[in-house]
Design an enzyme around this catalytic site. Structure first.
Site, PDB file in Angstrom:
ATOM      1  N   ASN A 190      58.427  13.458 -25.458  1.00  0.00           N
ATOM      2  CA  ASN A 190      57.981  14.332 -26.549  1.00  0.00           C
ATOM      3  C   ASN A 190      57.050  13.596 -27.507  1.00  0.00           C
ATOM      4  O   ASN A 190      57.260  12.427 -27.833  1.00  0.00           O
ATOM      5  CB  ASN A 190      59.162  14.991 -27.266  1.00  0.00           C
ATOM      6  CG  ASN A 190      60.246  14.045 -27.694  1.00  0.00           C
ATOM      7  OD1 ASN A 190      60.493  13.024 -27.058  1.00  0.00           O
ATOM      8  ND2 ASN A 190      60.923  14.383 -28.775  1.00  0.00           N
TER       9      ASN A 190
ATOM     10  N   GLU B 159      58.751  17.793 -21.323  1.00  0.00           N
ATOM     11  CA  GLU B 159      58.540  18.499 -20.049  1.00  0.00           C
ATOM     12  C   GLU B 159      57.095  18.943 -19.902  1.00  0.00           C
ATOM     13  O   GLU B 159      56.471  18.778 -18.858  1.00  0.00           O
ATOM     14  CB  GLU B 159      59.459  19.730 -19.961  1.00  0.00           C
ATOM     15  CG  GLU B 159      60.938  19.406 -19.912  1.00  0.00           C
ATOM     16  CD  GLU B 159      61.575  19.319 -21.300  1.00  0.00           C
ATOM     17  OE1 GLU B 159      60.885  18.925 -22.266  1.00  0.00           O
ATOM     18  OE2 GLU B 159      62.779  19.630 -21.398  1.00  0.00           O
TER      19      GLU B 159
ATOM     20  N   CYS C  52      63.402  23.796 -23.395  1.00  0.00           N
ATOM     21  CA  CYS C  52      63.256  24.940 -24.303  1.00  0.00           C
ATOM     22  C   CYS C  52      62.589  26.105 -23.562  1.00  0.00           C
ATOM     23  O   CYS C  52      62.075  25.954 -22.448  1.00  0.00           O
ATOM     24  CB  CYS C  52      62.432  24.538 -25.536  1.00  0.00           C
ATOM     25  SG  CYS C  52      60.668  24.455 -25.222  1.00  0.00           S
TER      26      CYS C  52
HETATM   27  N1  THU Z   1      62.218  18.538 -27.044  1.00  0.00           N
HETATM   28  C1  THU Z   1      61.744  18.205 -25.823  1.00  0.00           C
HETATM   29  O1  THU Z   1      60.874  17.325 -25.683  1.00  0.00           O
HETATM   30  N2  THU Z   1      62.226  18.859 -24.752  1.00  0.00           N
HETATM   31  C2  THU Z   1      63.216  19.787 -24.788  1.00  0.00           C
HETATM   32  O2  THU Z   1      63.597  20.291 -23.753  1.00  0.00           O
HETATM   33  C3  THU Z   1      63.811  20.172 -26.073  1.00  0.00           C
HETATM   34  C4  THU Z   1      63.198  19.568 -27.276  1.00  0.00           C
HETATM   35  C5  THU Z   1      61.715  17.801 -28.205  1.00  0.00           C
HETATM   36  C6  THU Z   1      60.852  18.573 -29.162  1.00  0.00           C
HETATM   37  C7  THU Z   1      61.031  17.784 -30.430  1.00  0.00           C
HETATM   38  O3  THU Z   1      60.127  16.684 -30.411  1.00  0.00           O
HETATM   39  C8  THU Z   1      62.436  17.235 -30.319  1.00  0.00           C
HETATM   40  O4  THU Z   1      62.799  17.322 -28.952  1.00  0.00           O
HETATM   41  C9  THU Z   1      63.458  17.987 -31.163  1.00  0.00           C
HETATM   42  O5  THU Z   1      63.399  19.347 -30.931  1.00  0.00           O
END
Ligand code: THU
Length: 161
Positions: free
Chosen positions: A61, A74, A111
């Site tokens: 992320n 993802e 998500c």
């Molecule tokens: N996040 C992801 O990278 N993937 C997911 O499946 C859920 C959430 C990240 C987004 C944000 O940077 C952090 O996790 C908190 O929501």
């Protein structure tokens, strides 16, 4: 008429119940999470994709001071795979996360936006993508295809394609 959807998935209590290749993919996702840029949430997510040509693509992320501008692990991984190997199907994605603030001991689900984005690749290549999820510890859950994670999704058939 009342209808019901059943969604199949597998649950494993230990990593050793996965194939060696899948254990390695999760380990690669864990490594990728360490490079996450997540100063705001302090939640470090890693995704690792196994492609049909045996290449591994990773993502993590990438956050932004303007919060919605950031992107999940993802989508970073899937978009990079599309950019680097545009015609190579994706076989498996492994997703994991750890946090500096809480203990992440249940599987980390993608998500809704990521589910929608991942389905595009499943349909683009007409190939199911296996989804492996785990927290920093604890059980592992595995889905046979991304579309099982998003029933009634919108796709190109809704555009008449
Ligand atoms: N996040 C992801 O990278 N993937 C997911 O499946 C859920 C959430 C990240 C987004 C944000 O940077 C952090 O996790 C908190 O929501």
């Amino acid at each position: 008429m009342k209808k019901t959807i059943e969604i199949p998935y597998e649950e494993f209590s230990s990593l050793t119940e996965l194939s060696q290749q899948e254990q390695d993919l999760l380990a690669t996702a864990t490594e990728a999470a360490k490079n996450s840029y997540s100063p705001y949430s302090k939640f470090h997510v890693g995704a690792a994709l196994l492609l049909e040509n045996d290449e591994i693509i990773t993502g993590n992320n990438q956050e932004n001071a303007a919060y919605p501008t950031g992107l999940c692990a993802e989508r970073v991984a899937f978009f990079y795979s599309g950019a680097k190997f545009p015609n190579v199907p994706i076989k498996t994605v492994a997703i994991t996360a750890y946090s500096e603030e809480i203990s992440v001991n249940s599987p980390v689900p993608p998500c809704g936006d990521c589910r929608q984005a991942m389905i595009e690749y499943e349909e683009r290549y007409d190939k199911k993508i296996r989804v492996i999820m785990r927290g920093a510890s604890g059980k592992i859950i595995v889905f046979n295809q991304v579309s099982d994670l998003l029933p009634f999704h919108f796709d190109n058939s809704d555009l008449g394609m």
